[in-house]
Design an enzyme around this catalytic site. Structure first.
Site, PDB file in Angstrom:
ATOM      1  N   THR B  17     -28.940  38.838  -3.200  1.00 49.53           N
ATOM      2  CA  THR B  17     -30.469  39.092  -2.751  1.00 49.53           C
ATOM      3  C   THR B  17     -31.498  40.099  -3.303  1.00 49.53           C
ATOM      4  O   THR B  17     -32.619  40.132  -3.059  1.00 49.53           O
ATOM      5  CB  THR B  17     -30.427  39.418  -1.141  1.00 49.53           C
ATOM      6  OG1 THR B  17     -29.442  40.387  -1.012  1.00 49.53           O
ATOM      7  CG2 THR B  17     -29.390  38.337  -0.470  1.00 49.53           C
ATOM      8  N   GLY B  18     -30.969  41.074  -4.191  1.00 47.77           N
ATOM      9  CA  GLY B  18     -31.837  41.768  -4.709  1.00 47.77           C
ATOM     10  C   GLY B  18     -32.720  41.138  -5.840  1.00 47.77           C
ATOM     11  O   GLY B  18     -32.581  40.174  -6.052  1.00 47.77           O
ATOM     12  N   THR B  97     -24.439  45.707 -14.528  1.00 46.85           N
ATOM     13  CA  THR B  97     -24.942  46.964 -14.202  1.00 46.85           C
ATOM     14  C   THR B  97     -25.037  47.871 -15.144  1.00 46.85           C
ATOM     15  O   THR B  97     -23.782  48.053 -15.850  1.00 46.85           O
ATOM     16  CB  THR B  97     -24.380  47.415 -12.861  1.00 46.85           C
ATOM     17  OG1 THR B  97     -24.310  46.634 -11.925  1.00 46.85           O
ATOM     18  CG2 THR B  97     -24.869  48.619 -12.295  1.00 46.85           C
ATOM     19  N   GLU B  98     -26.104  48.642 -15.656  1.00 48.59           N
ATOM     20  CA  GLU B  98     -26.000  49.434 -16.663  1.00 48.59           C
ATOM     21  C   GLU B  98     -26.043  51.067 -15.800  1.00 48.59           C
ATOM     22  O   GLU B  98     -26.291  51.008 -14.649  1.00 48.59           O
ATOM     23  CB  GLU B  98     -27.459  49.473 -17.139  1.00 48.59           C
ATOM     24  CG  GLU B  98     -27.923  48.445 -18.064  1.00 48.59           C
ATOM     25  CD  GLU B  98     -29.086  48.452 -18.787  1.00 48.59           C
ATOM     26  OE1 GLU B  98     -29.581  49.362 -19.120  1.00 48.59           O
ATOM     27  OE2 GLU B  98     -29.676  47.371 -18.858  1.00 48.59           O
ATOM     28  N   GLU B 209     -19.960  48.197 -33.552  1.00 46.41           N
ATOM     29  CA  GLU B 209     -20.633  49.070 -33.859  1.00 46.41           C
ATOM     30  C   GLU B 209     -20.195  50.676 -33.893  1.00 46.41           C
ATOM     31  O   GLU B 209     -18.930  50.630 -33.660  1.00 46.41           O
ATOM     32  CB  GLU B 209     -21.953  49.275 -32.794  1.00 46.41           C
ATOM     33  CG  GLU B 209     -21.794  49.529 -31.478  1.00 46.41           C
ATOM     34  CD  GLU B 209     -22.810  49.432 -30.269  1.00 46.41           C
ATOM     35  OE1 GLU B 209     -23.048  50.486 -29.735  1.00 46.41           O
ATOM     36  OE2 GLU B 209     -23.423  48.295 -30.040  1.00 46.41           O
ATOM     37  N   HIS B 248     -25.081  52.995 -27.833  1.00 49.84           N
ATOM     38  CA  HIS B 248     -24.797  52.854 -26.237  1.00 49.84           C
ATOM     39  C   HIS B 248     -24.298  54.178 -25.809  1.00 49.84           C
ATOM     40  O   HIS B 248     -23.676  55.035 -26.653  1.00 49.84           O
ATOM     41  CB  HIS B 248     -23.852  51.850 -26.137  1.00 49.84           C
ATOM     42  CG  HIS B 248     -24.098  50.400 -26.312  1.00 49.84           C
ATOM     43  ND1 HIS B 248     -24.174  49.694 -27.475  1.00 49.84           N
ATOM     44  CD2 HIS B 248     -25.146  49.724 -25.530  1.00 49.84           C
ATOM     45  CE1 HIS B 248     -24.448  48.283 -27.299  1.00 49.84           C
ATOM     46  NE2 HIS B 248     -25.271  48.534 -26.240  1.00 49.84           N
TER      47      HIS B 248
END
Lengths: 381, 291
Positions: B17-18, B97-98, B209, B248
């Site tokens: 719902t976000g 999610t970050e 990487e 990252h």
């Protein structure tokens, strides 16, 4: 976020890790005055910067008397230390840490990190203290022993004994482990972890990296950032959902995603160019955030051209990025040429925005030709 | 075939719902993936995007027969959401999610021990089996079905290489991002194993990487099993200055990590074909397919 030494030690001391008596000073006079409040036969003056490689760069000086503490501090304060981790410009020393110097019987290296396999805290330890952690890990994987810690740190005593540490060494290591977990550290290095001639164990130097992703449950992290005096440019960018690292070159680089950023950086260097920065626009960044990041680059006189390399996807679509770039150009007096390579979602829309808003843009279809042209336009450093 | 997800995969969205949850669920459904419901504590019983919303994952699974979950909840709640999905015994859990705190992953890794769940992420672009199922945030406009399996640590670079492949008429079996964080679920080795057993995958592209040990472990595995399928590997970050925080979040900590050139050497010795740079990957894939 890497903490400077005194802040790292202050945190450790709160958990019961013994540290040498010491005080921070921002002037040579203050440094000399500090000596009166430190019980010591001799002193050490340590430049406080948030980067490694300090010892090799001349940032640590021993001093026998308060007046030589004054003189060494005077030389260090305001000077710039250039280490492997600071970039060519170096970092200005705004503070020194004056500390009691101890005679050491033995020196070890210990560090904590999370084990990527199990996710648990892991202790890394070695018999030879002194060398920088990252160098050590690179050159000498064999001499570093590791122990993955369960909730009770089972086997810790035996592990330390096997490395040649005595019984008194365990309690401070347990305290350090607690500090590591409770403060959301991603790295805690105590090097050297040493036994003084009086038999006490001390954290002689310490380096802490905090996980800024956990700042929501550590309101104190904000204060640390301010005290650290991180590069203004980099912390300004952080606030705008952009990871920016300043490099020494003349080609400004705007890229979405860390991997594409690294790939672009490699290809620029391969083509004979010099990147002015590394940039990774996070997926949550808005056009306004991106404009802030581009503004930072446009303000730098050494930036002779901009390379825009975007693969639109998720919420970072090409028109969002192009809007940000166009906005930054419209507000800047400097308008260096911009080479744009847009692909993925809304690529042609993004291109249209750049052209309509009079950004001095040249469009290229693939990464390689875009990079070649951008390097050519940036010219020699 | 394909790995992990296909047209039979039924997906729920945790945090549907976000703003981000709505956006990504809607995109995936438009792409034709079978999304069957959402989870939002406190909003059980309502509807969103035409799908039923449940109070918790267990109920959602019971009511919908979901086999996979997309976790799009804010970072402070992401670990609990992943653990809830693992405990509900979903086959595949994708967390996009970050900035999930590293120490939260200690609990997530413990929940994964002995579970049947394949966790993808966090900080991953997700997984895509073209024309069948998308669970994640990646663009789909350039994806086409075919025989190239792609596993990577970064999102936009993967999209770039995928687009190059499709432009050269090289479709993909499945594209999977293991995520950019130091601590994550599936690694390169597990993905290589899955691609090895997948009939449809003819060539594997591995995009690594600097930082971490994933590439090194992958090289050891390839050598150990004498991997039968051709692997084209790209390792980016050769020219990143040492000690600077580039790439990252997971890439700062050295922890015995090899440099890009050491990783490249290991992969080459293990039989992988090394792409010189991002634009060279597709050239090497074409050479392998024709060779």
């Amino acid at each position: 976020m890497l903490l400077s030494e005194y802040k790292s030690k202050e945190l450790l001391a709160q958990y019961g890790v013994p540290i040498p008596a010491g005080r921070l000073a921002r002037s040579a006079e203050e440094a000399e005055d500090n000596c009166a409040r430190i019980s010591a036969k001799k002193y050490v003056v340590k430049a406080q910067i948030a980067a490694g490689g300090r010892g090799l760069a001349g940032g640590i000086k021993f001093a026998a008397t308060p007046s030589s503490v004054h003189d060494e501090s005077e030389k260090l304060l305001g000077s710039k230390l250039v280490t492997e981790q600071t970039g060519r410009d170096g970092e200005t020393v705004n503070a020194v840490y004056v500390e009691a110097a101890h005679d050491l019987k033995s020196q070890f290296f210990i560090a904590f990190a999370l084990d990527s396999e199990t996710g648990r805290p892991m202790l890394l330890a070695s018999k030879d203290g002194g060398v920088e952690f990252e160098q050590r890990a690179r050159m000498d994987a064999e001499t570093v022993k590791t122990l993955v810690l369960d909730d009770d740190a089972t086997g810790l005593g035996d592990f330390l004994t096997s490395l040649g540490m005595g019984a008194g060494a365990e309690a401070p290591v347990r305290a350090a482990a607690e500090a590591f977990v409770k403060n959301d550290m991603t790295l805690l290095e105590i090097n050297p972890y040493a036994q003084a001639s009086d038999g006490n164990w001390l954290a002689i130097d310490a380096k802490v990296a905090l996980d800024t992703a956990a700042a929501f449950r550590h309101p104190e992290f904000d204060g640390f950032t301010a005290e650290q005096g991180l590069s203004d440019v980099e912390s300004e960018a952080q606030k705008s959902n952009i990871n920016l690292v300043r490099l020494d070159g003349n080609l400004g680089v705007i890229v979405n995603g860390a991997g594409l950023g690294l790939a672009t950086n490699d290809m620029i260097v391969d083509a004979g160019g010099t990147p002015a920065n590394f940039m990774d626009i996070r997926t949550t960044a808005t056009s306004f955030d991106i404009a802030r990041g581009v503004e930072i680059l446009l303000k730098e006189p050494r930036v002779k051209a901009l390379l825009l390399n975007v693969h639109g996807g998720g919420m970072t679509v090409c028109d969002t990025v192009a809007e940000g770039v166009a906005f930054a150009y419209s507000r800047s007096n400097r308008k260096p040429p911009c080479i744009a390579r847009l692909a993925g979602v809304n690529a042609s829309w993004g291109q249209q925005i750049l052209e309509d808003r009079k950004v001095p843009v040249e469009v290229r279809d693939d990464m390689k030709s875009a990079i070649a042209r951008a390097v050519e336009l940036a010219g020699d450093v | 075939m394909a790995i992990l997800v296909n047209k039979d995969t039924k997906v729920i969205v945790q945090g549907m719902t976000g703003r981000a949850g709505t956006f990504y669920a809607d995109q995936a459904m438009r792409y034709g993936s079978d999304y069957v419901g959402g989870v939002r504590p406190g909003r059980g019983g309502s509807k969103h995007l035409g799908l039923p919303v449940f109070h918790d994952v267990a109920t959602a699974v019971k009511e919908t027969g979901a086999t996979a979950s997309l976790v799009v909840v804010p970072a402070p709640q992401a670990a609990d959401a992943m653990i809830e999905a693992i405990e509900a015994e979903l086959d595949v859990v994708v967390c996009v999610t970050e900035r999930v705190p590293q120490h939260d992953m200690t609990r997530v890794k413990q929940a994964l021990e002995g579970s049947k769940t394949a966790l993808i992420g966090p900080n991953s672009q997700g997984i895509l089996t073209p024309d069948q199922c998308k669970i994640g945030v990646m663009p789909t406009k350039d994806a086409t079905p075919g025989g190239v399996g792609i596993v990577s640590r970064s999102a936009s670079l993967t999209s770039e290489i995928l687009a190059n492949c499709s432009a050269a008429d090289l479709g993909q079996s499945t594209t999977i991002g293991i995520g950019g964080d130091a601590l994550h679920g599936l690694g390169f080795v597990e993905c290589l194993k899955l691609f090895r057993e997948d009939d449809e995958t003819e060539v594997v592209v591995l995009i690594g990487e600097i930082g971490g040990r994933e590439e090194e472990l992958a090289a050891e595995y390839l050598a150990d099993v004498s991997y039968e399928k051709p692997v084209v590997a790209l390792v980016v970050g050769r020219e990143a200055p040492p000690g600077r925080r580039m790439g990252h979040a997971g890439t700062l900590s050295a922890l015995g990590a090899l440099s890009a050139s050491e990783k490249i050497a290991k992969l080459r010795n293990a039989g992988a074909v090394i792409a010189e740079d991002a634009s060279d990957v597709v050239t090497k894939v074409i050479a392998k397919k024709n060779g």
